[in-house]
Design a protein around this motif. Structure first.
Motif: not given
Length: 426
Positions: A177-194
């Motif tokens: 779960e920790i890896v998934d939460q950190v991963g979601d945060c890292l992948m969110a960096q790719l969403d330049f609209g967000a």
């Protein structure tokens, strides 16, 4: 695991192993042949090159480590420092492909901008300076393949977490779960609209702080993979070393107050406050750039974390323990809750009232984790993000304002945050 994921994992693991093995050989040669005075500098530079070659999450890890000179030393921190904004840029053709995909017709000013040198380059994007309609704008362009690299790194981390979860001492730790939460945060960096929306929020939330500047995004020049924003002149990573100590301490205090306001009042965590995203101008202004690696805490998690920090400030370790216990999902029948509360209280009392120079936040977090593991308890994984944000911030404070009371400085924002979460205001 599907076939595509397995192939990605194998490919990334092979690359990591190959690059790591080659770097180990070079490091061994450096250690054997370099004069003692130059050995450390050359080894640190090789480490920075290795992380740059690996890209993705490895560059991000190097950026975070580079903020903690107190942990890795001056030589390594200096070498890793270039990963904040001096990673090798993409080619002009790559940048133009990304801009065309995000905006359609490319503004001629952008063509000229990416044809010249970038002004900064990190793990996810490169930044260029363009003149558009008589104003200077910073154009942030996402690197091609950045998403694939990070996704592959996360596949490696998930695999490692799955293996580690089989170790008896770690079976109750929600590693995946920790890896998934950190991963979601890292992948969110790719969403330049967000990210553009986060940057706008950051600007608006801190607009009334006179000594803190956040550039406004330019929506009409932004799109998928491209963010245009105000260009802030005079940014220099080394400028903080040149200002008088009093001014430097005032600037660090302004930054800390801005971060505490975001964290405790807004529940908005900036996890990426390294020297490539935080600048100090000679006039006393602090500039915060980038809003890619951010995390929005749930109301409940913000209330609990704020309460925990309030307990730290007041030296109320039992209150801190109770907050941690309130987030536990499973408790073994043999768990000694009284012993856990007592040991957490002792840990808090040992660390209360310390100035930044003496407060070892990484050690505190590890001790807290060890107590939870010892008593077969694990608290809210969401706490990892504010802890990471404060870890990076504290490294800067230790270096430039070591006598700041890092905990007490948070007090007014903690109290405001408690009022907000209780519904008494805001």
């Amino acid at each position: 695991m599907d076939r595509a994921t397995a192939l990605s994992l194998a490919t990334r693991t092979f690359r990591i192993s190959g690059s790591g093995g080659a770097a180990a050989v070079r490091m061994a040669a450096i250690a054997a042949t370099s004069p003692a005075g130059a050995r450390g500098t050359r080894l640190a530079a090789e480490l920075a090159r290795l992380l740059e070659r690996l890209g993705g999450a490895f560059v991000k890890a190097g950026q975070i480590l580079g903020t903690r000179v107190d942990l890795v030393g001056e030589t390594v921190a200096t070498a890793l420092g270039r990963l904040h904004d001096s990673v090798e840029p993409m080619t002009p053709a790559e940048a133009l492909r990304t801009i065309r995909a995000g905006l359609g017709p490319i503004p001629p000013e952008f063509v000229r901008a990416v044809g010249g040198p970038s002004v900064a380059g990190g793990s996810i994007a490169c930044v260029y300076r363009a003149q558009v309609g008589g104003r200077a704008v910073a154009v942030k362009v996402r690197r091609p393949g950045a998403g694939a690299a990070i996704a592959a790194d996360l596949a490696v981390l998930r695999f490692a977490a799955g293996v580690a979860a089989r170790i008896p001492a770690l079976r109750r730790v929600p590693l995946m779960e920790i890896v998934d939460q950190v991963g979601d945060c890292l992948m969110a960096q790719l969403d330049f609209g967000a990210e553009a929306a986060n940057l706008r929020r950051l600007h608006d939330d801190l607009a009334d702080l006179p000594d803190v500047v956040v550039p406004r995004p330019v929506p009409e020049l932004s799109g998928d993979g491209v963010i245009a924003m105000e260009f802030i002149e005079g940014l220099d990573r080394g400028a903080i070393e040149a200002v008088p100590a009093r001014v430097r301490e005032e600037q660090v205090t302004s930054l800390v107050q801005a971060v505490y306001r975001m964290l405790f009042v807004e529940g908005f965590v900036h996890v990426d406050l390294h020297q490539g995203n935080t600048y100090f101008l000679p006039d006393g202004t602090v500039v915060i750039l980038d809003a890619g690696l951010v995390f929005r805490m749930s109301r409940e998690a913000r209330e609990r974390f704020t309460g925990f920090f309030a307990g730290m400030i007041q030296g109320d370790g039992e209150a801190c323990a109770d907050i941690l216990l309130s987030t536990v999902r499973r408790r073994e029948p043999e768990t000694d809750v009284a012993a856990f509360r007592s040991e957490v209280s002792e840990l808090v009392l040992r660390n209360v009232g310390m100035v930044a120079r003496d407060f070892d936040l990484p050690a505190f977090c590890l001790d807290l984790f060890d107590l939870q593991r010892k008593h077969r308890l694990y608290a809210e994984p969401e706490f990892i993000f504010p802890m990471l944000g404060l870890l990076t911030l504290q490294g800067l404070v230790k270096r430039h304002h070591p006598m700041m009371d890092f905990q007490l400085e948070a007090a007014p924002f903690v109290m405001h945050g408690l009022l907000v979460t209780s519904g008494a205001t805001g």
